[in-house]
Motif scaffolding. Structure first.
Motif, PDB file in Angstrom:
ATOM      1  N   LEU A  87      55.463 -22.474  13.052  1.00 31.12           N
ATOM      2  CA  LEU A  87      55.704 -23.910  12.859  1.00 31.12           C
ATOM      3  C   LEU A  87      55.289 -24.349  11.459  1.00 31.12           C
ATOM      4  O   LEU A  87      55.993 -25.133  10.817  1.00 31.12           O
ATOM      5  N   LEU A  88      54.145 -23.864  10.996  1.00 31.72           N
ATOM      6  CA  LEU A  88      53.685 -24.215   9.652  1.00 31.72           C
ATOM      7  C   LEU A  88      54.694 -23.756   8.603  1.00 31.72           C
ATOM      8  O   LEU A  88      54.985 -24.487   7.646  1.00 31.72           O
ATOM      9  N   LYS A  89      55.237 -22.577   8.784  1.00 33.84           N
ATOM     10  CA  LYS A  89      56.225 -22.055   7.836  1.00 33.84           C
ATOM     11  C   LYS A  89      57.530 -22.838   7.929  1.00 33.84           C
ATOM     12  O   LYS A  89      58.141 -23.169   6.903  1.00 33.84           O
ATOM     13  N   ARG A  90      57.964 -23.138   9.160  1.00 34.13           N
ATOM     14  CA  ARG A  90      59.238 -23.831   9.362  1.00 34.13           C
ATOM     15  C   ARG A  90      59.250 -25.203   8.689  1.00 34.13           C
ATOM     16  O   ARG A  90      60.268 -25.635   8.156  1.00 34.13           O
ATOM     17  N   HIS A  91      58.120 -25.887   8.724  1.00 34.65           N
ATOM     18  CA  HIS A  91      58.066 -27.255   8.193  1.00 34.65           C
ATOM     19  C   HIS A  91      57.397 -27.329   6.818  1.00 34.65           C
ATOM     20  O   HIS A  91      57.069 -28.428   6.348  1.00 34.65           O
ATOM     21  N   SER A  92      57.203 -26.188   6.168  1.00 37.13           N
ATOM     22  CA  SER A  92      56.497 -26.170   4.890  1.00 37.13           C
ATOM     23  C   SER A  92      57.275 -26.864   3.771  1.00 37.13           C
ATOM     24  O   SER A  92      56.716 -27.148   2.709  1.00 37.13           O
ATOM     25  N   ASP A  93      58.565 -27.141   3.998  1.00 35.29           N
ATOM     26  CA  ASP A  93      59.367 -27.805   2.964  1.00 35.29           C
ATOM     27  C   ASP A  93      59.219 -29.319   2.991  1.00 35.29           C
ATOM     28  O   ASP A  93      59.696 -30.009   2.083  1.00 35.29           O
ATOM     29  N   LEU A  94      58.553 -29.862   4.011  1.00 34.95           N
ATOM     30  CA  LEU A  94      58.422 -31.315   4.107  1.00 34.95           C
ATOM     31  C   LEU A  94      57.584 -31.864   2.953  1.00 34.95           C
ATOM     32  O   LEU A  94      56.622 -31.244   2.506  1.00 34.95           O
ATOM     33  N   ASP A 183      64.094 -35.095  17.794  1.00 29.84           N
ATOM     34  CA  ASP A 183      65.250 -34.209  17.939  1.00 29.84           C
ATOM     35  C   ASP A 183      64.773 -32.769  17.806  1.00 29.84           C
ATOM     36  O   ASP A 183      64.554 -32.267  16.707  1.00 29.84           O
ATOM     37  N   GLU A 184      64.590 -32.094  18.925  1.00 31.81           N
ATOM     38  CA  GLU A 184      64.027 -30.746  18.923  1.00 31.81           C
ATOM     39  C   GLU A 184      64.955 -29.719  18.278  1.00 31.81           C
ATOM     40  O   GLU A 184      64.527 -28.634  17.901  1.00 31.81           O
ATOM     41  N   GLU A 185      66.230 -30.041  18.169  1.00 32.97           N
ATOM     42  CA  GLU A 185      67.162 -29.078  17.587  1.00 32.97           C
ATOM     43  C   GLU A 185      67.003 -28.988  16.070  1.00 32.97           C
ATOM     44  O   GLU A 185      67.056 -27.905  15.488  1.00 32.97           O
ATOM     45  N   SER A 186      66.816 -30.135  15.421  1.00 28.27           N
ATOM     46  CA  SER A 186      66.730 -30.130  13.962  1.00 28.27           C
ATOM     47  C   SER A 186      65.331 -29.813  13.449  1.00 28.27           C
ATOM     48  O   SER A 186      65.169 -29.113  12.445  1.00 28.27           O
ATOM     49  N   ARG A 187      64.310 -30.303  14.123  1.00 23.94           N
ATOM     50  CA  ARG A 187      62.929 -30.085  13.678  1.00 23.94           C
ATOM     51  C   ARG A 187      62.028 -29.804  14.884  1.00 23.94           C
ATOM     52  O   ARG A 187      61.191 -30.624  15.266  1.00 23.94           O
ATOM     53  N   PRO A 188      62.167 -28.649  15.515  1.00 24.49           N
ATOM     54  CA  PRO A 188      61.336 -28.358  16.688  1.00 24.49           C
ATOM     55  C   PRO A 188      59.859 -28.280  16.331  1.00 24.49           C
ATOM     56  O   PRO A 188      59.489 -27.773  15.273  1.00 24.49           O
ATOM     57  N   GLY A 189      59.016 -28.801  17.224  1.00 29.26           N
ATOM     58  CA  GLY A 189      57.570 -28.703  17.034  1.00 29.26           C
ATOM     59  C   GLY A 189      56.997 -29.584  15.952  1.00 29.26           C
ATOM     60  O   GLY A 189      55.890 -29.333  15.477  1.00 29.26           O
ATOM     61  N   LEU A 190      57.709 -30.647  15.585  1.00 26.73           N
ATOM     62  CA  LEU A 190      57.230 -31.486  14.479  1.00 26.73           C
ATOM     63  C   LEU A 190      55.906 -32.169  14.827  1.00 26.73           C
ATOM     64  O   LEU A 190      55.022 -32.289  13.980  1.00 26.73           O
ATOM     65  N   GLY A 191      55.763 -32.615  16.059  1.00 25.66           N
ATOM     66  CA  GLY A 191      54.510 -33.251  16.462  1.00 25.66           C
ATOM     67  C   GLY A 191      53.324 -32.305  16.348  1.00 25.66           C
ATOM     68  O   GLY A 191      52.240 -32.688  15.896  1.00 25.66           O
ATOM     69  N   ASN A 192      53.525 -31.045  16.744  1.00 26.58           N
ATOM     70  CA  ASN A 192      52.461 -30.042  16.607  1.00 26.58           C
ATOM     71  C   ASN A 192      52.142 -29.785  15.137  1.00 26.58           C
ATOM     72  O   ASN A 192      50.977 -29.600  14.768  1.00 26.58           O
ATOM     73  N   PHE A 193      53.176 -29.764  14.303  1.00 32.49           N
ATOM     74  CA  PHE A 193      52.956 -29.558  12.877  1.00 32.49           C
ATOM     75  C   PHE A 193      52.095 -30.673  12.285  1.00 32.49           C
ATOM     76  O   PHE A 193      51.207 -30.411  11.460  1.00 32.49           O
ATOM     77  N   ILE A 194      52.350 -31.915  12.688  1.00 29.71           N
ATOM     78  CA  ILE A 194      51.586 -33.042  12.151  1.00 29.71           C
ATOM     79  C   ILE A 194      50.098 -32.883  12.471  1.00 29.71           C
ATOM     80  O   ILE A 194      49.231 -33.153  11.626  1.00 29.71           O
TER      81      ILE A 194
END
Length: 261
Positions: A87-94, A183-194
């Motif tokens: 999850l950290l890697k998936r959302h590292s571009d934010l 929207d779990e399809e575009s950004r799954p696990g975003l709440g956990n990432f936060i």
């Protein structure tokens, strides 16, 4: 320190239906946070299980029920598991920005979409833009709105995907309320990432903890909070590490503070 800060007056709400446990009644003890020492009072109350909402600090004080337990992540000891690392890697571009506590139309629109998807018919569903502004801006302590955005393109700010109203306390960050694109399809696990980003942010600031509010054993809505280890729970003898056994058996709550009208 003023007399109000040294000797705050506490009040108790009338019972109302519990949002977590069917058939139970909820009651809260609360006090006002005001004046130049509001931050110090909020820090002290946070360490004994209180949470902030606007200019009020509150804690459950329910007759015959102690299911709500304060929890906090030990930031400098947190080690993400394999799923969390992904999850950290998936959302590292934010693009992440700690903003002053000022409500925006963009934040409110995201909150409305989040509530409609995750909590339809909940207690916050009827909030209007003015209510949201009060929620963000009526803070007598050090607060931020931390925004999570898609990457900028050609100098244009990316779409707002998540936000968290966050207090900085003396010993950690307190996540007051977070909301995000569900929207779990575009950004799954975003709440956990936060949550994990707050843990990393707290660690970078040399703050010991991330306060996640209350955990209710047996409530599916609260189960996610125990994924971040090590995590401490507040009991009658102070804070202690949550164990797997604690999730099976009843957790004690701290002794009640005096309830003055």
């Amino acid at each position: 320190m003023t007399a109000l800060s040294r000797f705050p007056r506490f009040f108790v709400t009338s019972p109302s239906p519990c949002p977590y446990l069917p058939g139970k009644q909820e009651r809260k003890i609360f006090t006002e946070l005001a004046g130049q020492h509001a931050g110090e009072l909020n820090d002290a109350l946070g360490r004994i299980g209180f949470r902030r909402s606007q200019s009020v600090a509150y804690r459950p004080s329910c007759a015959g029920c102690t299911a709500c337990v304060s929890v906090r992540v030990v930031a400098d000891q947190f080690e993400p598991n394999a799923t969390q690392r992904k999850l950290l890697k998936r959302h590292s571009d934010l693009e992440i920005t700690a903003c002053k506590p000022w409500a925006t139309e963009e934040q409110f629109e995201l909150l409305q979409r989040y509530l409609a998807t995750r909590h339809p018919g909940g207690g916050m569903a009827a909030m209007d833009e003015s209510d949201y502004a009060d929620m963000v801006e009526q803070s007598p302590v050090s607060s931020y709105v931390i925004e999570y955005r898609e990457p900028s393109i050609n100098g244009e700010r990316g779409k707002l995907l998540g936000a968290c109203i966050t207090d900085q306390q003396a010993d950690g960050l307190s996540m007051i309320y977070s909301f995000f694109d569900a929207d779990e399809e575009s950004r799954p696990g975003l709440g956990n990432f936060i949550i994990m980003e707050h843990i990393m942010r707290s660690r970078a600031a040399r703050l010991a903890y991330v306060y996640l509010g209350y955990w209710v054993k047996g409530s599916q809505r609260m189960a996610y909070k125990t994924r971040y280890r090590p995590i401490e729970v507040l009991g009658p003898n102070g804070w202690s590490l949550l164990t797997d056994e604690d999730q099976t058996y009843e957790m004690p709550m701290p002794a009640r503070v005096s309830e003055a009208a």
